[in-house]
Design an enzyme around this catalytic site. Structure first.
Site, mmCIF file in Angstrom:
data_model
loop_
_atom_site.group_PDB
_atom_site.id
_atom_site.type_symbol
_atom_site.label_atom_id
_atom_site.label_comp_id
_atom_site.label_asym_id
_atom_site.label_seq_id
_atom_site.Cartn_x
_atom_site.Cartn_y
_atom_site.Cartn_z
ATOM 1 N N LYS A 27 0.815 -1.217 0.000
ATOM 2 C CA LYS A 27 0.000 0.000 0.000
ATOM 3 C C LYS A 27 0.859 1.281 0.000
ATOM 4 C CE LYS A 27 -4.021 -2.149 2.251
ATOM 5 N NZ LYS A 27 -5.000 -2.051 3.367
ATOM 6 N N TYR B 186 -12.628 -1.972 -3.590
ATOM 7 C CA TYR B 186 -13.118 -2.027 -2.206
ATOM 8 C C TYR B 186 -14.635 -1.902 -2.114
ATOM 9 C CZ TYR B 186 -8.474 -2.047 -0.023
ATOM 10 O OH TYR B 186 -7.222 -2.398 0.414
ATOM 11 N N ASN C 117 -2.061 0.334 6.683
ATOM 12 C CA ASN C 117 -1.526 -0.892 7.276
ATOM 13 C C ASN C 117 -0.683 -1.714 6.295
ATOM 14 O OD1 ASN C 117 -3.588 -1.846 5.722
ATOM 15 N ND2 ASN C 117 -4.761 -2.765 7.391
ATOM 16 N N HIS D 253 -2.339 -5.345 1.539
ATOM 17 C CA HIS D 253 -3.630 -6.016 1.337
ATOM 18 C C HIS D 253 -3.342 -7.462 0.987
ATOM 19 C CE1 HIS D 253 -7.569 -7.084 -0.322
ATOM 20 N NE2 HIS D 253 -6.869 -7.701 -1.274
ATOM 21 N N GLU E 199 -9.646 -10.828 -7.644
ATOM 22 C CA GLU E 199 -8.735 -9.691 -7.474
ATOM 23 C C GLU E 199 -7.539 -9.792 -8.422
ATOM 24 O OE1 GLU E 199 -9.999 -8.961 -2.794
ATOM 25 O OE2 GLU E 199 -7.941 -9.580 -3.228
HETATM 26 O O1 CDP Z 1 -7.172 -5.725 4.920
HETATM 27 P P1 CDP Z 1 -7.976 -6.649 5.801
HETATM 28 O O2 CDP Z 1 -8.617 -7.788 5.035
HETATM 29 O O3 CDP Z 1 -7.194 -7.133 6.990
HETATM 30 O O4 CDP Z 1 -9.162 -5.771 6.440
HETATM 31 P P2 CDP Z 1 -10.614 -5.400 5.867
HETATM 32 O O5 CDP Z 1 -11.574 -5.493 6.985
HETATM 33 O O6 CDP Z 1 -10.925 -6.167 4.628
HETATM 34 O O7 CDP Z 1 -10.471 -3.853 5.513
HETATM 35 C C1 CDP Z 1 -9.871 -3.437 4.306
HETATM 36 C C2 CDP Z 1 -8.981 -2.251 4.601
HETATM 37 O O8 CDP Z 1 -9.782 -1.158 5.044
HETATM 38 C C3 CDP Z 1 -7.981 -2.456 5.737
HETATM 39 O O9 CDP Z 1 -6.827 -3.166 5.354
HETATM 40 C C4 CDP Z 1 -7.665 -1.017 6.112
HETATM 41 O O10 CDP Z 1 -6.750 -0.420 5.197
HETATM 42 C C5 CDP Z 1 -9.041 -0.355 5.939
HETATM 43 N N1 CDP Z 1 -9.791 -0.234 7.210
HETATM 44 C C6 CDP Z 1 -9.902 1.016 7.824
HETATM 45 O O11 CDP Z 1 -9.365 2.004 7.295
HETATM 46 N N2 CDP Z 1 -10.583 1.135 9.001
HETATM 47 C C7 CDP Z 1 -11.169 0.070 9.582
HETATM 48 N N3 CDP Z 1 -11.847 0.215 10.725
HETATM 49 C C8 CDP Z 1 -11.069 -1.201 8.977
HETATM 50 C C9 CDP Z 1 -10.372 -1.320 7.792
HETATM 51 MG MG MG Z 2 -10.054 -7.713 3.537
#
Ligand code: CDP
Ligand code: MG
Length: 140
Positions: A11, A51, A114, A117, A128
């Site tokens: 990212k 997303y 973070n 992805h 994807e």
């Molecule tokens: O990336 P991951 O699958 O671990 O998490 P997700 O629940 O699929 O969320 C996608 C992305 O959204 C995360 O990796 C974060 O960059 C962002 N996110 C955020 O900004 N705030 C949150 N409360 C949860 C996710």
């Molecule tokens: Mg995810």
């Protein structure tokens, strides 16, 4: 178990800090092979579509802004049980919850920024991968 594929993004927070190599090394050390890779600047349309599953979440707009704020490196990773292997080395979404030895523990700046992805299922991995790569760009 046979090798499978997953989709990864390094990212903008990580590319900005010149961590492309460091993140890729952790992926490789975890038994994943980079079989496709390109550095791109995601368009707003791409980020919104990628997303889309989070469209109703409160963080969606900011997430799209973040993902288009700088270059990203999109990759196809191959290895045994690639989706789980990748999720394991990524660590928890929130770096505060991520375990030692994971990419997010080592590098993530926040729950949003973070660093990586990774697909969460074989089915989503296929979708994807096809979103960013044609078959002839993937060389296993
Ligand atoms: O990336 P991951 O699958 O671990 O998490 P997700 O629940 O699929 O969320 C996608 C992305 O959204 C995360 O990796 C974060 O960059 C962002 N996110 C955020 O900004 N705030 C949150 N409360 C949860 C996710
Ligand atoms: Mg995810």
């Amino acid at each position: 178990m046979a090798a499978t594929r997953t989709f990864s993004i390094i990212k903008p927070d990580a590319t900005r800090r010149n961590l492309t190599g460091a993140v890729t090394k952790m992926l490789e050390d975890a038994g994943l092979r980079v079989v496709a890779s390109k550095r791109i600047r995601m368009t707003e349309d791409q980020a919104k579509k990628f997303y889309e599953v989070h469209a109703e979440r409160p963080f969606y707009g900011e997430l799209v802004d973040f993902m288009t704020s700088g270059p990203v490196v999109v990759q196809v990773l191959e290895g045994e049980d690639a989706v789980k292997r990748n999720r394991d080395v990524m660590g928890a979404t929130n770096p505060a919850d991520a375990e030692e030895g994971t990419i997010r523990k080592a590098f993530a700046e926040s729950i949003e920024a973070n660093s990586v992805h990774g697909s969460d299922s074989d089915e989503n991995a296929a979708t994807e991968i096809a979103f960013f790569f044609s078959d002839d760009e993937i060389v296993g």
